[in-house]
Design an enzyme around this catalytic site. Structure first.
Site, PDB file in Angstrom:
ATOM      1  N   TYR A 102     -33.135  32.025  25.237  1.00 33.76           N
ATOM      2  CA  TYR A 102     -32.785  30.806  25.703  1.00 33.76           C
ATOM      3  C   TYR A 102     -32.367  30.789  27.314  1.00 33.76           C
ATOM      4  CZ  TYR A 102     -33.556  29.053  21.014  1.00 33.76           C
ATOM      5  OH  TYR A 102     -34.109  28.613  19.813  1.00 33.76           O
ATOM      6  N   GLU A 197     -30.923  44.688  -1.761  1.00 28.78           N
ATOM      7  CA  GLU A 197     -32.020  44.004  -0.788  1.00 28.78           C
ATOM      8  C   GLU A 197     -31.974  42.729  -0.686  1.00 28.78           C
ATOM      9  OE1 GLU A 197     -36.763  43.596  -0.907  1.00 28.78           O
ATOM     10  OE2 GLU A 197     -35.871  44.908  -2.249  1.00 28.78           O
ATOM     11  N   ASP A 249     -36.453  46.193  -4.638  1.00 30.63           N
ATOM     12  CA  ASP A 249     -37.605  46.089  -5.424  1.00 30.63           C
ATOM     13  C   ASP A 249     -38.459  47.467  -5.511  1.00 30.63           C
ATOM     14  OD1 ASP A 249     -37.209  43.467  -5.988  1.00 30.63           O
ATOM     15  OD2 ASP A 249     -38.157  42.811  -4.227  1.00 30.63           O
TER      16      ASP A 249
END
Length: 317
Positions: A102, A197, A249
């Site tokens: 920015y 996770e 996972d």
């Protein structure tokens, strides 16, 4: 202060003081060359981040360069970032990558945030080559926004020498990797470091009182880990001398996430926040084989459907 006045022999990574001194010398040399009308006055030479691997010596890593031709735009972007981070780091301040985007956006040199992020890494690569040691982003005062969380059966020393319990509520992980790597643990009843996770899994474990059933330090980065969370995991495992595990996972992305904690990432090879001692836990192939009549592999299944990421993960090394 010149680089010669700094004792760099004992540093494993570039510190902020050395990074600022290096940028100042870099700018001074460029001004001298420009005064002599050298066309290559502002050319930059750096470690080739694509070729550098964790643990590889900087002097053994190939180099690359940004030159006035044909790299004029990237060269201008990099000098713009150098000016911004020097002003920030020399004042002892830190800022998030997004904040830098920015700040630089009004100049019209950058079309998207990724260009700013890439030039930040280029500045680190320039400093790494000149100092012959890795330069992490925090050395030039650039950090990632905080997004990780932690809770556990232990306490930390606060900056004012007060002990803060981590057991009663979830705490945000600071976004500064240096701060995370220097956290001091006061007391601990933890038996494990558990990294998960997903934030949903983390929240469920907290709600179920998991840290009381199995005393531990429970950590999540809410997905792929930022450097600060990786630094905290490394610090906790090494300081507390506890076994660490990662629950993800059972798919290619879960494995990639686990390896990010364990061995680091290709993009940030100059920043050595990793923990080889971590073990991967959760659902694995043998569990599926025991419950299914047909052999099933999540990795092969994803590759079958044309996922380039999964196909790469399945390829033999």
């Amino acid at each position: 202060m010149s680089m010669a006045e700094l004792d760099v022999g004992v540093e494993e990574r570039v510190c902020r003081e050395l990074a600022v001194a290096t940028l100042e010398e870099l700018a001074h040399e460029a001004r001298l060359r420009f005064a002599h009308s050298e066309r290559t006055a502002f050319d930059l030479h750096m470690v080739d981040r694509r070729e550098h691997t964790a643990g590889c010596l900087i002097e053994d890593t190939p180099t690359t360069s940004y030159r006035f031709e044909p790299d004029g735009r990237r060269l201008a972007q990099t000098w713009c970032v150098i000016d911004a981070v020097h002003a920030n780091a020399s004042a002892g301040n830190s800022m998030a990558q997004r904040e830098l985007w920015y700040r630089l956006k009004p100049f019209g040199l950058f079309e998207k945030p990724q260009e700013v992020f890439d030039r930040i890494m280029d500045v680190c690569a320039v400093i790494s080559l000149r100092c012959c040691m890795p330069c992490p982003r925090e050395a030039i005062g650039v950090i990632a926004a905080s997004r990780g969380s932690m809770i556990g059966t232990l306490s930390l020393w606060a900056s004012d020498e007060e002990v803060v319990s981590m057991e009663t509520r979830v705490h945000a992980i600071p976004g500064d990797p240096i701060k995370c790597s220097k956290m001091r643990f006061a007391e601990s009843r933890a038996r494990f470091i558990v990294v998960v996770e997903k934030d949903t899994v983390f929240t469920r474990l907290v709600d179920d009182g998991f840290i009381h059933a199995l005393p531990c330090l429970l950590i999540t980065a809410r997905g792929f880990p930022d450097l600060a969370t990786r630094a905290l995991v490394q610090n906790a495992v090494e300081s507390l001398r506890l076994p660490g595990v990662v629950l993800t996972d059972y798919n290619p992305h879960g494995m990639a996430l686990m390896l990010n904690y364990k061995v680091g990432s290709e993009r940030f090879t100059l920043e050595r926040y990793c923990c080889p001692q971590l073990r991967w836990i959760g659902l694995h192939a043998e569990h599926l084989e025991a419950s299914l009549t047909t052999r099933f592999c999540a990795f092969a299944a994803c590759a079958t459907f044309g996922s380039p990421f999964a196909t790469a993960m399945c390829c033999p090394i």
